[in-house]
Design an enzyme around this catalytic site. Structure first.
Site, PDB file in Angstrom:
ATOM      1  CD  GLU A  53     -18.500 -10.080  17.863  1.00  0.00           C
ATOM      2  OE1 GLU A  53     -17.330  -9.747  17.601  1.00  0.00           O
ATOM      3  OE2 GLU A  53     -19.336 -10.438  16.989  1.00  0.00           O
ATOM      4  CG  PHE A 115     -10.955   1.001  11.819  1.00  0.00           C
ATOM      5  CD1 PHE A 115     -11.648   0.575  10.695  1.00  0.00           C
ATOM      6  CD2 PHE A 115     -10.332   0.050  12.608  1.00  0.00           C
ATOM      7  CE1 PHE A 115     -11.706  -0.762  10.358  1.00  0.00           C
ATOM      8  CE2 PHE A 115     -10.374  -1.296  12.272  1.00  0.00           C
ATOM      9  CZ  PHE A 115     -11.065  -1.704  11.139  1.00  0.00           C
ATOM     10  CD  GLN A 116     -13.066  -2.974  14.103  1.00  0.00           C
ATOM     11  OE1 GLN A 116     -12.366  -3.102  15.106  1.00  0.00           O
ATOM     12  NE2 GLN A 116     -13.405  -3.997  13.332  1.00  0.00           N
ATOM     13  CE  LYS A 165      -5.322  -0.601  20.952  1.00  0.00           C
ATOM     14  NZ  LYS A 165      -5.088  -0.843  19.512  1.00  0.00           N
ATOM     15  CG  MET A 474     -46.009 -18.421  16.693  1.00  0.00           C
ATOM     16  SD  MET A 474     -47.284 -19.521  17.374  1.00  0.00           S
ATOM     17  CE  MET A 474     -46.434 -20.176  18.808  1.00  0.00           C
TER      18      MET A 474
END
Length: 570
Positions: A53, A115-116, A165, A474
């Site tokens: 993602e 959950f999630q 949802k 760097m």
């Protein structure tokens, strides 16, 4: 369509259609599965399945910067949402218009550690322009309409829309919100005429004027107005990292980049100018160095659409809040006469002769500067160049003369390693007028190289270049110059894979280059190859340094222009 009963998922897709969305970058999951069920059957947009993602947000970012359109991301709840955070912060720091749609647990479970579940609104509040948690399906269409409006207007930026949802599955009568009204949000586009007239008088009377150009010039589409204004008045132009491409780099009036790794003569011009005109720039610390010593001899004019940037870092004499494009048009109109810059240009040319941009070529070692210089000579600026973060990023800014706006794409404000590979995919999906080059150091390339699979899946003709010095270059440079050469965990020798072999394992044509005499052929192969992505790994000198360099916290007048004994640098 209006008055029709639709689910939240159907409303979501209808709103994307009405907003003109052509590409969505995302990954499915349980919280957004109904949207993906409908997405399977739509034909008005392209969905790009990412491998992570974070890659989705960088792809949308690259797409937005290359096209000027709003990038769109769709991910699921929990880890799907939290994985977007770095990409959102990157877009926020560089003012890129994004709308990030995240799935969420049903409204009845919010706050229950379901959950999630993740409070993505709370997590991203400091790094978004605005955010919406849609708790009712009737609020979905207005929220999406506002999200796209906010992302693109005023100073652009990312907006998060969190989709529970049950809101996605609920039904309501669809009504398209024709009007957008957001209390307290009214960007100022027209600059104050009296302030513009005052600025015009000051510029016309200047002996040592300097245009300091930031990314806002590109965002506002003001590059043509900038060229007219600079050429008509014979003004020198220096650009920030994000401003590169706003003014043709090959022009004799271009001083290149200023700041920490900017050109010697650009920083000298900052120190000695008597009028400094900041256009769509925010006086970032990498430009100003020590604030107390920045442009102390200059009357400062600042043009920006975001009033919060005015006097934020540097106090200015003539603030102008407005769209740079519109302000420049009026500045040209109200200039009473052209400034006399003949002596000023003579001084600038002396600085350019005094300390030219150079690197070692006689020892035969392959250096990053040589690779970038040859890429410039082969493309002459007719390419989209996407860079990662590190030494190679600065070498590109120094040695590649960007000719056109929206052809230089890089993570500036946040400095996000792993940006280039996915951002170049977004850029390639957004435009096909120029070849797209993705340039990464070995450290940054390893962070998101899984997205090569996306480039291969869509057969995008991206030219991937890995500048491999087997160091986190760097950081290693700072360790050499300021930390007594104690190279603490920056040496990647033995930890890096054969990146060309990794690409080949994904079905991507790839080769390795280790000598100067191989560079031209490799770059020509990259340019000629059009059957999909191709990668070239350049094995460059391990201990090269980027000069000029202004040490952190120092004045821009305290530039280091060559390698010295580290003990003398502390």
């Amino acid at each position: 369509m209006a008055g029709t009963k639709m689910t939240g998922a159907e409303i979501f897709l209808e709103m994307l259609r009405r907003e003109g969305v052509e590409v969505v970058f995302g990954m499915p999951g349980g919280a957004v599965i109904q949207i993906y069920d409908h997405l399977h059957d739509v034909d008005f947009l392209k969905h790009v399945l990412v491998r992570h993602e974070q890659g989705a947000t960088h792809m949308a970012d690259g797409y937005a910067r290359a096209t000027g359109k709003t990038g769109v991301v769709l991910v699921t709840s929990g880890p799907g949402a939290t994985n977007t955070v770095t990409g959102i912060a990157t877009a926020y720091m560089d003012s890129t218009p994004l709308v990030v749609f995240t799935g969420q647990v049903p409204t009845s479970l919010i706050g229950n550690d379901a959950f999630q579940e993740a409070d993505i609104i709370g997590i991203t509040r400091p790094i978004t322009k605005h955010s919406f948690l849609v708790r009712d399906v009737d609020d979905l269409a207005p929220a999406i309409r506002k999200a796209f409006y906010l992302a693109k207007t005023g100073r652009p930026g990312p907006v998060v829309v969190d989709l529970p949802k049950d809101v996605i599955t609920a039904q309501t009568t669809f009504r398209y919100p024709e009007q957008v009204e957001i209390r307290g949000y009214k960007p100022t586009y027209e600059g104050h005429v009296n302030q513009i007239k005052k600025a015009a008088r000051v510029i016309s009377e200047a002996k040592r004027p300097l245009l300091y150009v930031g990314g806002g010039v590109i965002m506002s589409g003001a590059s043509q107005e900038l060229r007219y204004f600079a050429i008509e008045n014979n003004l020198p132009v220096t650009m920030t990292l994000q401003g590169l491409g706003a003014f043709p780099g090959e022009s004799e009036q271009s001083l290149g980049m200023l700041g920490m790794h900017g050109m010697y003569w650009a920083n000298q011009a900052i120190n000695n100018c008597d009028v400094l005109v900041a256009l769509g720039a925010r006086f970032d610390d990498r430009v100003t160095g020590k604030l107390e010593t920045f442009a102390t001899k200059a009357t400062k004019i600042h043009v920006d659409i975001d009033p919060s940037t005015i006097d934020k870092n540097v106090r200015v004499d003539i603030p102008i809040v407005g769209d740079v494009k519109r302000v420049l048009k009026l500045l040209r109109q109200y200039m009473p006469k052209k400034p006399d810059t003949k002596e000023w240009w003579a001084q600038i040319r002396r600085w350019q002769q005094e300390c030219p941009l150079t690197y070692e070529k006689s020892d035969g070692k392959l250096r990053s500067q040589f690779v970038i210089e040859r890429l410039w000579e082969k493309t002459r600026g007719d390419a989209v160049v996407v860079t990662d973060v590190g030494q190679h990023q600065m070498f590109v800014a120094q040695y590649y003369k960007f000719q056109h706006p929206r052809t230089h794409i890089t993570s500036g404000g946040l400095g996000t390693m792993g940006f280039a590979v996915p951002a170049s995919i977004g850029a390639a999906l957004g435009r096909n007028d120029y070849p797209v080059f993705s340039i990464s150091g070995d450290g940054g390339f390893a962070m998101n190289m899984q997205e090569l699979l996306v480039a291969k899946a869509h057969n995008l003709p991206i030219k991937f270049m890995v500048i491999n010095n087997n160091y986190l270059g760097m950081v290693r440079q700072w360790q050499e110059l300021f930390y007594n050469e104690k190279y603490s965990y920056t040496d990647l020798q033995g930890l890096n894979p054969d990146f060309a072999a990794v690409a080949q394992s994904m079905g991507i044509k790839a080769l390795r280059v280790a000598r100067m005499d191989q560079v031209d052929d490799a770059l020509q192969q990259l340019l000629n190859y059009s059957e999909g992505p191709m990668l070239v790994e350049f094995l460059v000198e391990k201990e090269e340094l980027v000069f000029p360099m202004v040490p952190a916290g120092a004045s821009v007048s305290d530039m280091i222009v060559e390698r010295l004994n580290p003990q003398r640098m502390v």
